[in-house]
Design an enzyme around this catalytic site. Structure first.
Site, PDB file in Angstrom:
ATOM      1  N   TYR A  98      34.521  55.603  48.223  1.00 51.96           N
ATOM      2  CA  TYR A  98      35.928  55.194  48.333  1.00 51.96           C
ATOM      3  C   TYR A  98      36.904  56.362  48.142  1.00 51.96           C
ATOM      4  O   TYR A  98      38.072  56.135  47.830  1.00 51.96           O
ATOM      5  CB  TYR A  98      36.240  54.105  47.307  1.00 51.96           C
ATOM      6  CG  TYR A  98      35.991  52.680  47.773  1.00 51.96           C
ATOM      7  CD1 TYR A  98      36.472  52.215  49.004  1.00 51.96           C
ATOM      8  CD2 TYR A  98      35.334  51.770  46.952  1.00 51.96           C
ATOM      9  CE1 TYR A  98      36.271  50.897  49.410  1.00 51.96           C
ATOM     10  CE2 TYR A  98      35.135  50.449  47.355  1.00 51.96           C
ATOM     11  CZ  TYR A  98      35.607  50.023  48.588  1.00 51.96           C
ATOM     12  OH  TYR A  98      35.429  48.722  48.985  1.00 51.96           O
ATOM     13  N   LYS A 116      30.241  42.483  48.987  1.00 53.22           N
ATOM     14  CA  LYS A 116      30.592  43.016  47.661  1.00 53.22           C
ATOM     15  C   LYS A 116      29.985  42.163  46.536  1.00 53.22           C
ATOM     16  O   LYS A 116      29.539  41.030  46.770  1.00 53.22           O
ATOM     17  CB  LYS A 116      32.120  43.095  47.544  1.00 53.22           C
ATOM     18  CG  LYS A 116      32.769  44.116  48.506  1.00 53.22           C
ATOM     19  CD  LYS A 116      34.278  44.181  48.270  1.00 53.22           C
ATOM     20  CE  LYS A 116      34.951  45.229  49.150  1.00 53.22           C
ATOM     21  NZ  LYS A 116      36.416  45.304  48.887  1.00 53.22           N
ATOM     22  N   ASN A 131      37.336  40.622  47.169  1.00 54.25           N
ATOM     23  CA  ASN A 131      37.578  40.036  48.492  1.00 54.25           C
ATOM     24  C   ASN A 131      36.316  39.986  49.360  1.00 54.25           C
ATOM     25  O   ASN A 131      36.386  39.936  50.583  1.00 54.25           O
ATOM     26  CB  ASN A 131      38.746  40.751  49.191  1.00 54.25           C
ATOM     27  CG  ASN A 131      38.499  42.229  49.386  1.00 54.25           C
ATOM     28  OD1 ASN A 131      37.413  42.737  49.071  1.00 54.25           O
ATOM     29  ND2 ASN A 131      39.477  42.926  49.917  1.00 54.25           N
ATOM     30  N   GLU A 141      30.374  56.235  57.056  1.00 55.55           N
ATOM     31  CA  GLU A 141      29.929  55.221  56.083  1.00 55.55           C
ATOM     32  C   GLU A 141      28.472  54.794  56.319  1.00 55.55           C
ATOM     33  O   GLU A 141      27.736  54.530  55.368  1.00 55.55           O
ATOM     34  CB  GLU A 141      30.869  54.013  56.133  1.00 55.55           C
ATOM     35  CG  GLU A 141      32.271  54.364  55.643  1.00 55.55           C
ATOM     36  CD  GLU A 141      33.239  53.195  55.632  1.00 55.55           C
ATOM     37  OE1 GLU A 141      34.367  53.394  55.153  1.00 55.55           O
ATOM     38  OE2 GLU A 141      32.886  52.093  56.103  1.00 55.55           O
ATOM     39  N   HIS A 166      33.485  44.501  52.678  1.00 54.26           N
ATOM     40  CA  HIS A 166      34.082  45.759  53.158  1.00 54.26           C
ATOM     41  C   HIS A 166      33.701  45.921  54.615  1.00 54.26           C
ATOM     42  O   HIS A 166      32.593  45.539  55.015  1.00 54.26           O
ATOM     43  CB  HIS A 166      33.525  46.958  52.376  1.00 54.26           C
ATOM     44  CG  HIS A 166      33.842  48.278  53.036  1.00 54.26           C
ATOM     45  ND1 HIS A 166      35.027  48.934  52.830  1.00 54.26           N
ATOM     46  CD2 HIS A 166      33.143  49.009  53.954  1.00 54.26           C
ATOM     47  CE1 HIS A 166      35.038  50.033  53.584  1.00 54.26           C
ATOM     48  NE2 HIS A 166      33.907  50.108  54.271  1.00 54.26           N
TER      49      HIS A 166
END
Ligand code: IDP
Ligand code: MG
Length: 133
Positions: free
Chosen positions: A49, A9, A112, A126, A115
């Site tokens: 998402y 990310k 965080n 995905e 993913h």
């Protein structure tokens, strides 16, 4: 062989953690068979998402994933989906096990660092999202 999607990310790409995170995967039996650095739009993040569209954090999440470059990878290995989730650690870095990616590098529940697909079925969707042309 199983496949899963991993995303480094914006918070981690920005801190130049890409090589360190890649090495955690490769040292733990996950091969990176495809990868690219990209900067997606908020609309693309919203599509990616969409399972979270009813959540209160959805708008912020989409804004965040599109806020800077990300590094997306297809990981291959035995039990790749579960193995990646284990290497990532819990969603909130505060709750993550020692030596997991999120414990080592995560800043907060939203920033965080990584993913990872949560099932074999979602991994296929995905991977197609980022790598099917
Ligand atoms: P996961 O990334 O561990 O699979 P999910 O529940 O699928 O976690 O949530 C997707 C992402 O949404 C998380 O990685 C995190 O960045 C963000 N997120 C999840 N829960 C919250 C929250 O309560 N507040 C803000 N962001 C959240
Ligand atoms: Mg998830």
């Amino acid at each position: 062989m199983e496949h899963t999607l991993s995303i480094i990310k914006p918070d981690a790409v920005e801190r130049n953690l890409t090589e360190e995170i890649k090495s955690i995967f490769t040292k733990n039996g996950l091969k990176i068979i495809n990868s690219k650095k990209i900067h997606i739009s908020k609309e693309e993040a919203a599509e990616f998402y969409k399972v979270h569209q009813s959540k209160p954090f959805y708008n912020d999440l989409c804004a965040y994933l599109s806020s800077g470059p990300i590094f997306v990878m297809v990981l291959e290995g035995e039990d790749a989906v579960a193995k990646n989730r284990k290497l990532m650690g819990a969603t909130n870095p505060k709750d993550a096990e020692p030596n997991t990616i999120r414990k080592l590098y995560g800043i907060s529940i939203d920033k965080n660092s990584v993913h990872g697909s949560d099932s074999v079925e979602n991994a296929k969707i995905e991977i197609d999202f980022f790598f099917k042309n």
